[in-house]
Design a protein around this motif. Structure first.
Motif, mmCIF file in Angstrom:
data_model
loop_
_atom_site.group_PDB
_atom_site.id
_atom_site.type_symbol
_atom_site.label_atom_id
_atom_site.label_comp_id
_atom_site.label_asym_id
_atom_site.label_seq_id
_atom_site.Cartn_x
_atom_site.Cartn_y
_atom_site.Cartn_z
ATOM 1 N N GLN A 1 0.828 -1.203 0.000
ATOM 2 C CA GLN A 1 0.000 0.000 0.000
ATOM 3 C C GLN A 1 0.866 1.258 0.000
ATOM 4 N N ARG B 1 1.035 3.981 -2.997
ATOM 5 C CA ARG B 1 0.793 5.396 -2.712
ATOM 6 C C ARG B 1 1.888 6.279 -3.319
ATOM 7 N N THR C 1 -7.157 4.552 -7.695
ATOM 8 C CA THR C 1 -8.225 3.634 -7.286
ATOM 9 C C THR C 1 -8.207 2.329 -8.078
ATOM 10 N N TYR D 1 -6.688 -0.721 -8.284
ATOM 11 C CA TYR D 1 -5.796 -1.652 -7.598
ATOM 12 C C TYR D 1 -5.472 -2.874 -8.456
ATOM 13 N N LYS E 1 -6.296 -3.446 -2.068
ATOM 14 C CA LYS E 1 -7.556 -2.700 -2.043
ATOM 15 C C LYS E 1 -7.934 -2.265 -0.627
ATOM 16 N N SER F 1 -8.179 1.536 0.794
ATOM 17 C CA SER F 1 -9.331 2.445 0.763
ATOM 18 C C SER F 1 -9.957 2.643 2.145
ATOM 19 N N ARG F 2 -9.627 1.783 3.089
ATOM 20 C CA ARG F 2 -10.159 1.897 4.451
ATOM 21 C C ARG F 2 -9.132 2.456 5.430
ATOM 22 N N VAL G 1 -4.813 5.961 1.840
ATOM 23 C CA VAL G 1 -5.502 6.310 0.600
ATOM 24 C C VAL G 1 -5.190 7.774 0.223
ATOM 25 N N ARG G 2 -4.792 8.566 1.208
ATOM 26 C CA ARG G 2 -4.450 9.972 0.961
ATOM 27 C C ARG G 2 -2.995 10.086 0.503
#
Length: 134
Positions: free
Chosen positions: A42, A46, A58, A60, A86, A89-90, A94-95
Motif C-alpha cells: 500500500q 501510494r 483507485t 488496484y 484494495k 481504501s479503508r 488512501v491519501r
C-alpha cells in the motif's frame, strides 16, 4: 485492445524496477527487511501514484498487472495481491503521503504506521536518486 494500465516499457521503467528491487532488499538497522508484509505494498502504491508513475489511485487490479510487467515477480520477496492492496481504501494511506498523520481511529498501531511511513519515504528517496542520476 489497449491495456487498461500504463505501459511499463517507457522511459524510467528500469529506474522504477531498480528502486523497487532496492526497497525490497532494504534492511533496517537491526538487520530485518523493511518490507515484510503484503500490506506494505500500500505504501509502494501510494508513492507511485503520488509521483504520477501510476496514474490511477483507485485501480488496484490494474496496479497489480502493471507491477507484474515493470518488476518481475521472481524478485518479489513479499507477494502483491489485489486483496491486500484494495484495503488501502479503508486507511489513511488512501491519501497522498504528505497528508498521512497517525490516527488510532484506523485501528493501526503507531509502530505499523511508522513502518509504512519509512517504506514510503525510502521508496520516494530511491526514485528521486534514480531519476536525478540520469
Amino acid at each position: 485492445m489497449a491495456s487498461p494500465h500504463p505501459s511499463p516499457r517507457g522511459e524510467g521503467a528500469a529506474d522504477i524496477a531498480e528502486a523497487l528491487s532496492k526497497l525490497l532488499q532494504y534492511r533496517t538497522p537491526d538487520g530485518r527487511y523493511l518490507v515484510t508484509r503484503k500490506v506494505h505494498w500500500q505504501a509502494i502504491f501510494r508513492i507511485l501514484v503520488d509521483r504520477g508513475i501510476y496514474p490511477d489511485g483507485t485501480d488496484y487490479r490494474g496496479f497489480c498487472c502493471y507491477m507484474e510487467e515493470v518488476f518481475p515477480t521472481a524478485e518479489w520477496r513479499v507477494p502483491l495481491s489485489y486483496q491486500s492492496l484494495k484495503g488501502i481504501s479503508r486507511t489513511m494511506y488512501v491519501r497522498p503521503f504528505a497528508e498521512w498523520r497517525y490516527d488510532a481511529v484506523y485501528g493501526i498501531s503507531r509502530k505499523s504506521y511508522e513502518r509504512m511511513c519509512c517504506i514510503a519515504a525510502t521508496l520516494d528517496k530511491q526514485l528521486s536518486e534514480n531519476f536525478t542520476r540520469r
